[in-house]
Design a protein around this motif. Structure first.
Motif, PDB file in Angstrom:
ATOM      1  N   UNK A 215       0.852  -1.169  -0.087  1.00  0.00           N
ATOM      2  CA  UNK A 215       0.036   0.087  -0.008  1.00  0.00           C
ATOM      3  C   UNK A 215       0.768   1.244  -0.054  1.00  0.00           C
ATOM      4  N   UNK A 216       2.323   1.290   0.315  1.00  0.00           N
ATOM      5  CA  UNK A 216       3.049   2.248   0.376  1.00  0.00           C
ATOM      6  C   UNK A 216       3.943   2.339  -0.836  1.00  0.00           C
ATOM      7  N   UNK A 217       3.891   3.189  -1.608  1.00  0.00           N
ATOM      8  CA  UNK A 217       4.843   3.466  -2.779  1.00  0.00           C
ATOM      9  C   UNK A 217       5.866   4.518  -2.549  1.00  0.00           C
ATOM     10  N   UNK A 218       7.062   4.302  -2.352  1.00  0.00           N
ATOM     11  CA  UNK A 218       8.141   5.381  -2.415  1.00  0.00           C
ATOM     12  C   UNK A 218       8.957   5.600  -3.483  1.00  0.00           C
ATOM     13  N   UNK A 219       9.176   6.957  -3.952  1.00  0.00           N
ATOM     14  CA  UNK A 219       9.896   7.093  -5.222  1.00  0.00           C
ATOM     15  C   UNK A 219      10.281   8.559  -5.331  1.00  0.00           C
ATOM     16  N   UNK A 220      10.848   8.733  -6.730  1.00  0.00           N
ATOM     17  CA  UNK A 220      11.218  10.112  -6.835  1.00  0.00           C
ATOM     18  C   UNK A 220      10.190  10.673  -7.931  1.00  0.00           C
ATOM     19  N   UNK A 229       5.418   8.076  -9.703  1.00  0.00           N
ATOM     20  CA  UNK A 229       5.023   9.244 -11.012  1.00  0.00           C
ATOM     21  C   UNK A 229       3.740   8.468 -11.790  1.00  0.00           C
ATOM     22  N   UNK A 230       4.136   7.466 -12.095  1.00  0.00           N
ATOM     23  CA  UNK A 230       3.127   6.565 -12.929  1.00  0.00           C
ATOM     24  C   UNK A 230       1.946   6.419 -12.218  1.00  0.00           C
ATOM     25  N   UNK A 231       1.827   6.099 -10.960  1.00  0.00           N
ATOM     26  CA  UNK A 231       0.585   5.979 -10.261  1.00  0.00           C
ATOM     27  C   UNK A 231      -0.277   7.253 -10.097  1.00  0.00           C
ATOM     28  N   UNK A 232       0.627   8.241  -9.944  1.00  0.00           N
ATOM     29  CA  UNK A 232      -0.048   9.547  -9.659  1.00  0.00           C
ATOM     30  C   UNK A 232      -0.796  10.269 -10.981  1.00  0.00           C
ATOM     31  N   UNK A 233      -0.070   9.752 -11.985  1.00  0.00           N
ATOM     32  CA  UNK A 233      -0.614  10.272 -13.188  1.00  0.00           C
ATOM     33  C   UNK A 233      -1.949   9.561 -13.576  1.00  0.00           C
ATOM     34  N   UNK A 234      -2.050   8.206 -13.064  1.00  0.00           N
ATOM     35  CA  UNK A 234      -3.220   7.331 -13.591  1.00  0.00           C
ATOM     36  C   UNK A 234      -4.357   7.484 -12.590  1.00  0.00           C
ATOM     37  N   UNK A 235      -3.860   7.657 -11.117  1.00  0.00           N
ATOM     38  CA  UNK A 235      -4.865   7.825 -10.338  1.00  0.00           C
ATOM     39  C   UNK A 235      -5.309   8.946  -9.682  1.00  0.00           C
TER      40      UNK A 235
END
Ligand code: SF4
Ligand code: SF4
Lengths: 255, 150
Positions: A215-220, A229-235
């Protein structure tokens, strides 16, 4: 050496050292300081929390347990003195700016996972008189506990309640401690540091690693191809009190 | 001089009193501290560490925490992970046999160990305050320290 000789010697060396600084005070020549190889780096670290997955497993507190164990966060039962780096609270308190009497049926009393947002424009950094709180180039809002004087300006400035003050010596409240990480002492402020000490060794943050439901995604956030970034674009995602302009780097995926 | 019979002995007593530490300790030797050194070589020479370890540690904490520079390359080219707990204390296995011996001799009490955990620690002790409270049977709830019975 007796005290007399010692004092004599001390007096002589103090005079000499004071008089000939470049010679007697000469430091060791080669002193190179370099960042650790193999460290995880980013231009702006961020975290996305898939809160729906959390709701599917309401009993799961693995992230909190992992973080608090690994960082020697004390468990103080007294709410007024408690110390927390990552914790849960309900929707109404987390998003007081998003009231919606109809939506509330869906979201009322739902737990949200909270931690320091590692804001892009952190007010806590602006007010700290000793620069004990500072922002690193990779977006992590850091604490240098060596410097904290416990004035708690940062606590007043943080609109998210992400900081805790050590009202008492935390050590008696730590049952199983991690010998690799220091504790804090009475009189300093503490908070989540995005596991800078793990990133240095090429590891992801402890809470992210501990979450078995992913449930936690960490990244640049500034890398277009990173998972986050891909998740934030798609959801669809929301941030806490974004209108305050602090630019939180923690996102809640709700859609 | 008025009252010289009182003033002069008074002066003598005063002088003896303020110089008491000097002549009392005269020619007495105090054993030098014997810190227990681990085998092998430290990050820098013994002489340098003896005189400059505080400057080095201060620099280290700034470089590591504030600049992200975790690796120290010593004057002979060896590389070390900058850390008190996970660096220094990996060789100096016992704080009480190394750090404390000199620090106690010099009456220096650095507060490193309020946060950093020495390797010999197995359990954190109760704070001194609550031990005192128990001695006088003050219920911990009254002062808000941890209730040891729970
Ligand atoms: S959430 Fe609070 S403590 Fe964390 S960076 Fe933002 S203002 Fe600072
Ligand atoms: S409590 Fe510490 S970190 Fe917070 S503002 Fe004061 S000195 Fe800075």
């Amino acid at each position: 050496m007796d005290r007399r000789k010692f004092l004599k010697l001390a007096a002589i060396s103090a005079t000499l050292a004071g008089g000939v600084p470049g010679f007697f005070n000469r430091e060791v020549k080669a002193k190179a300081y370099t960042p650790p190889p193999g460290a995880l780096t980013a231009r702006r670290w961020g975290m996305a929390i898939d809160i729906k997955k959390c709701w599917e497993h309401p009993e799961c507190n693995d992230c909190i347990k992992a973080c608090h164990y690994i960082h020697n966060v004390p468990h103080i039962p007294d709410r007024k003195r408690e110390v927390k780096w990552i914790w849960k609270d309900e929707f109404e308190h987390v998003f007081p700016d998003k009231p919606n009497e109809f939506n509330n049926i869906l979201l009322a009393h739902k737990p949200f996972l909270l931690l320091c947002n590692h804001c892009e424009h952190p007010p806590c950094v602006r007010v700290c008189p000793t620069q004990a709180t500072f922002k690193r180039e990779d977006g992590i809002v850091m604490m240098d506990y060596h410097r904290c004087i416990g004035c708690r300006f940062c606590m007043a400035a943080c609109p998210f309640g992400a900081r805790s003050f050590n009202w008492v010596d935390p050590r008696p409240y730590i049952e199983h401690f991690n010998p690799e990480f220091p504790t804090r002492m009475k009189g300093v402020v503490e908070k989540c540091l995005f596991c800078y000490e793990r990133l240095e060794k090429g590891q992801i943050p402890a809470c992210v690693e501990a979450c078995k439901h992913k449930a936690l995604i960490f990244g640049d956030l500034e890398d277009e191809n990173s998972e986050i970034s891909r998740l934030l674009r798609s959801r669809f995602s929301i941030r806490r009190k974004a209108e305050l302009g602090t630019g939180p780097s923690v996102f809640y995926l709700i859609g | 001089m008025y009252n010289s019979d009182k003033v002069i002995p008074g002066i003598i007593i005063f002088v003896l009193f303020v110089t008491f530490p000097i002549w009392w300790n005269h020619a007495k030797t105090v054993a030098a501290p014997q810190p227990e050194l681990p085998k092998g070589r430290c990050v820098e020479s013994k002489a340098y560490m003896r005189s400059h370890h505080m400057q080095l540690l201060n620099r280290w904490r700034n470089e590591a925490i504030r600049e992200g520079m975790r690796i120290y390359t010593s004057s002979d080219g060896k590389r070390f992970w900058i850390s008190l707990q996970n660096g220094c204390m990996k060789c100096h296995h016992d704080k009480s046999k190394f750090c404390d011996r000199c620090h106690r001799f010099a009456a220096v009490e650095p507060y490193c160990w309020n946060c950093h955990i020495p390797p010999e620690t197995k359990k954190f002790e109760e704070p001194r305050a609550s031990r005192l409270l128990r001695l006088f049977h003050v219920p911990p709830k009254l002062v808000g320290t941890k209730n040891t019975e729970e």
